[in-house]
Design a protein around this motif. Sequence first.
Motif, PDB file in Angstrom:
ATOM      1  N   GLU A  77       0.827  -1.213   0.000  1.00  0.00           N
ATOM      2  CA  GLU A  77       0.000   0.000   0.000  1.00  0.00           C
ATOM      3  C   GLU A  77       0.859   1.260   0.000  1.00  0.00           C
ATOM      4  N   ASN A  78       1.915   1.263   0.809  1.00  0.00           N
ATOM      5  CA  ASN A  78       2.798   2.427   0.860  1.00  0.00           C
ATOM      6  C   ASN A  78       3.589   2.588  -0.436  1.00  0.00           C
ATOM      7  N   ALA A  79       3.855   1.474  -1.111  1.00  0.00           N
ATOM      8  CA  ALA A  79       4.524   1.551  -2.412  1.00  0.00           C
ATOM      9  C   ALA A  79       3.592   2.145  -3.457  1.00  0.00           C
ATOM     10  N   ILE A  80       2.366   1.658  -3.497  1.00  0.00           N
ATOM     11  CA  ILE A  80       1.382   2.144  -4.467  1.00  0.00           C
ATOM     12  C   ILE A  80       1.124   3.634  -4.270  1.00  0.00           C
ATOM     13  N   ASN A  81       1.046   4.055  -3.000  1.00  0.00           N
ATOM     14  CA  ASN A  81       0.771   5.461  -2.680  1.00  0.00           C
ATOM     15  C   ASN A  81       2.023   6.339  -2.736  1.00  0.00           C
ATOM     16  N   ASN A  82       3.181   5.699  -2.966  1.00  0.00           N
ATOM     17  CA  ASN A  82       4.452   6.420  -3.016  1.00  0.00           C
ATOM     18  C   ASN A  82       4.701   7.215  -1.739  1.00  0.00           C
ATOM     19  N   SER A  83       4.313   6.613  -0.602  1.00  0.00           N
ATOM     20  CA  SER A  83       4.422   7.313   0.673  1.00  0.00           C
ATOM     21  C   SER A  83       5.612   6.865   1.513  1.00  0.00           C
ATOM     22  N   ASP A  84       6.354   5.849   1.043  1.00  0.00           N
ATOM     23  CA  ASP A  84       7.543   5.392   1.761  1.00  0.00           C
ATOM     24  C   ASP A  84       8.531   4.857   0.729  1.00  0.00           C
ATOM     25  N   GLN A  85       9.720   5.457   0.671  1.00  0.00           N
ATOM     26  CA  GLN A  85      10.668   5.127  -0.381  1.00  0.00           C
ATOM     27  C   GLN A  85      11.149   3.691  -0.304  1.00  0.00           C
ATOM     28  N   LEU A  86      11.363   3.169   0.922  1.00  0.00           N
ATOM     29  CA  LEU A  86      11.833   1.792   1.054  1.00  0.00           C
ATOM     30  C   LEU A  86      10.766   0.809   0.578  1.00  0.00           C
ATOM     31  N   CYS A  87       9.498   1.130   0.838  1.00  0.00           N
ATOM     32  CA  CYS A  87       8.403   0.281   0.347  1.00  0.00           C
ATOM     33  C   CYS A  87       8.347   0.310  -1.178  1.00  0.00           C
ATOM     34  N   VAL A  88       8.563   1.492  -1.759  1.00  0.00           N
ATOM     35  CA  VAL A  88       8.580   1.609  -3.222  1.00  0.00           C
ATOM     36  C   VAL A  88       9.699   0.759  -3.800  1.00  0.00           C
ATOM     37  N   GLU A  89      10.894   0.850  -3.192  1.00  0.00           N
ATOM     38  CA  GLU A  89      12.032   0.084  -3.682  1.00  0.00           C
ATOM     39  C   GLU A  89      11.794  -1.418  -3.514  1.00  0.00           C
ATOM     40  N   THR A  90      11.128  -1.788  -2.428  1.00  0.00           N
ATOM     41  CA  THR A  90      10.801  -3.196  -2.191  1.00  0.00           C
ATOM     42  C   THR A  90       9.866  -3.729  -3.271  1.00  0.00           C
ATOM     43  N   ALA A  91       8.800  -2.990  -3.554  1.00  0.00           N
ATOM     44  CA  ALA A  91       7.833  -3.420  -4.566  1.00  0.00           C
ATOM     45  C   ALA A  91       8.466  -3.447  -5.948  1.00  0.00           C
ATOM     46  N   GLN A  92       9.340  -2.483  -6.231  1.00  0.00           N
ATOM     47  CA  GLN A  92      10.040  -2.483  -7.514  1.00  0.00           C
ATOM     48  C   GLN A  92      10.897  -3.737  -7.664  1.00  0.00           C
ATOM     49  N   GLN A  93      11.605  -4.095  -6.596  1.00  0.00           N
ATOM     50  CA  GLN A  93      12.443  -5.287  -6.652  1.00  0.00           C
ATOM     51  C   GLN A  93      11.600  -6.542  -6.802  1.00  0.00           C
ATOM     52  N   PHE A  94      10.474  -6.567  -6.137  1.00  0.00           N
ATOM     53  CA  PHE A  94       9.540  -7.689  -6.250  1.00  0.00           C
ATOM     54  C   PHE A  94       9.119  -7.882  -7.708  1.00  0.00           C
ATOM     55  N   CYS A  95       8.796  -6.790  -8.389  1.00  0.00           N
ATOM     56  CA  CYS A  95       8.369  -6.863  -9.794  1.00  0.00           C
ATOM     57  C   CYS A  95       9.519  -7.278 -10.703  1.00  0.00           C
ATOM     58  N   ARG A  96      10.724  -6.818 -10.402  1.00  0.00           N
ATOM     59  CA  ARG A  96      11.882  -7.205 -11.203  1.00  0.00           C
ATOM     60  C   ARG A  96      12.172  -8.692 -11.085  1.00  0.00           C
ATOM     61  N   VAL A  97      12.138  -9.199  -9.858  1.00  0.00           N
ATOM     62  CA  VAL A  97      12.362 -10.634  -9.647  1.00  0.00           C
ATOM     63  C   VAL A  97      11.290 -11.438 -10.368  1.00  0.00           C
TER      64      VAL A  97
END
Length: 322
Positions: free
Chosen positions: A218-238
Amino acid sequence: MSQRFIADVGGTNIRLALVENGRISLIKKYLCTEFDTIADAILFFQNECTDTGFTEGCIGIACPVNNDLVKMTNHTWEFSKSALQTQLGLDALHVINDFTAVAHSLPTLNHNQVIAVGQGKAKDKGNIAVFGPGTGLGVEHLTWTSKGWQTLDGEGGHVDFAPTDENGLIVWQYLQNKFGRASAEEVLSGRGIVNIYNALAEAKGMEKQFSDPADISENAINNSDQLCVETAQQFCRVMGSFAGNLALNLCTTGGVFIGGGIVSKLGKFFVNSDFRAYFEAKGDFKEYVKDIPTYVIDEPDHGLLGALAFLLQQSKRTIEDE
């Protein structure tokens, strides 16, 4: 009058449906934790939805089903197929892996039930792969034969995780230290999102603020926490690298499909991610995979649709054998 049921059983939920005139007529969803056994869940559904007992059923379940004893990987339920059939008073009971069911649903889906990600066009009757990050990681392949579609069963979610970038190496080392082995499921699942988050947080010396995969997403989708964004990005890359490997394994010109609840919740974040770039990042074999299409399954009942397709296929074979 004969009454049939189908079930889609994951580590968290069980979805049950009645089958009438070859179609799904009623769907109920329950938490697995509400019942001590799968038999209790099916009998509760039977008592709630029909006045007659069931005569036949098909269960798609998230675990290996090769033996009579079925033990769920991410839940406490276990049962004997033969004993369950007797307990439910069934003439026939089919128990298949949940992603065998998902695979059987794919040829029945139309363009309104999938979301294309990237380029590529499916070839008619070309080999298909499907995987789905959820409570665990399900994987299945599907191939066309003279007798129709045939699934190729396996436990592809438990293969070794292969990092392809610097953050991937960080996650691999974290899993190796924690479990003694880094498997794909420990990255591509709900707990996998948490593993990625924890690994990156430790490597960056950052405070861990979240422990629930839904909060991280949720924090990644909302772009409200940078570490969450980076986590979700890595998840999609993997996920992209993993999907590309499935495409290479069996030349899946019919497409690679993604199911499970996590990707559908990520929505546009996933569609706009590096997934497709990592899917095609296969070095000398980029040309081999670049025209293979990738899709997100946008049909919540695809597991049940697959269990139905399998049940009807088995019924047809029985009639033909008589």
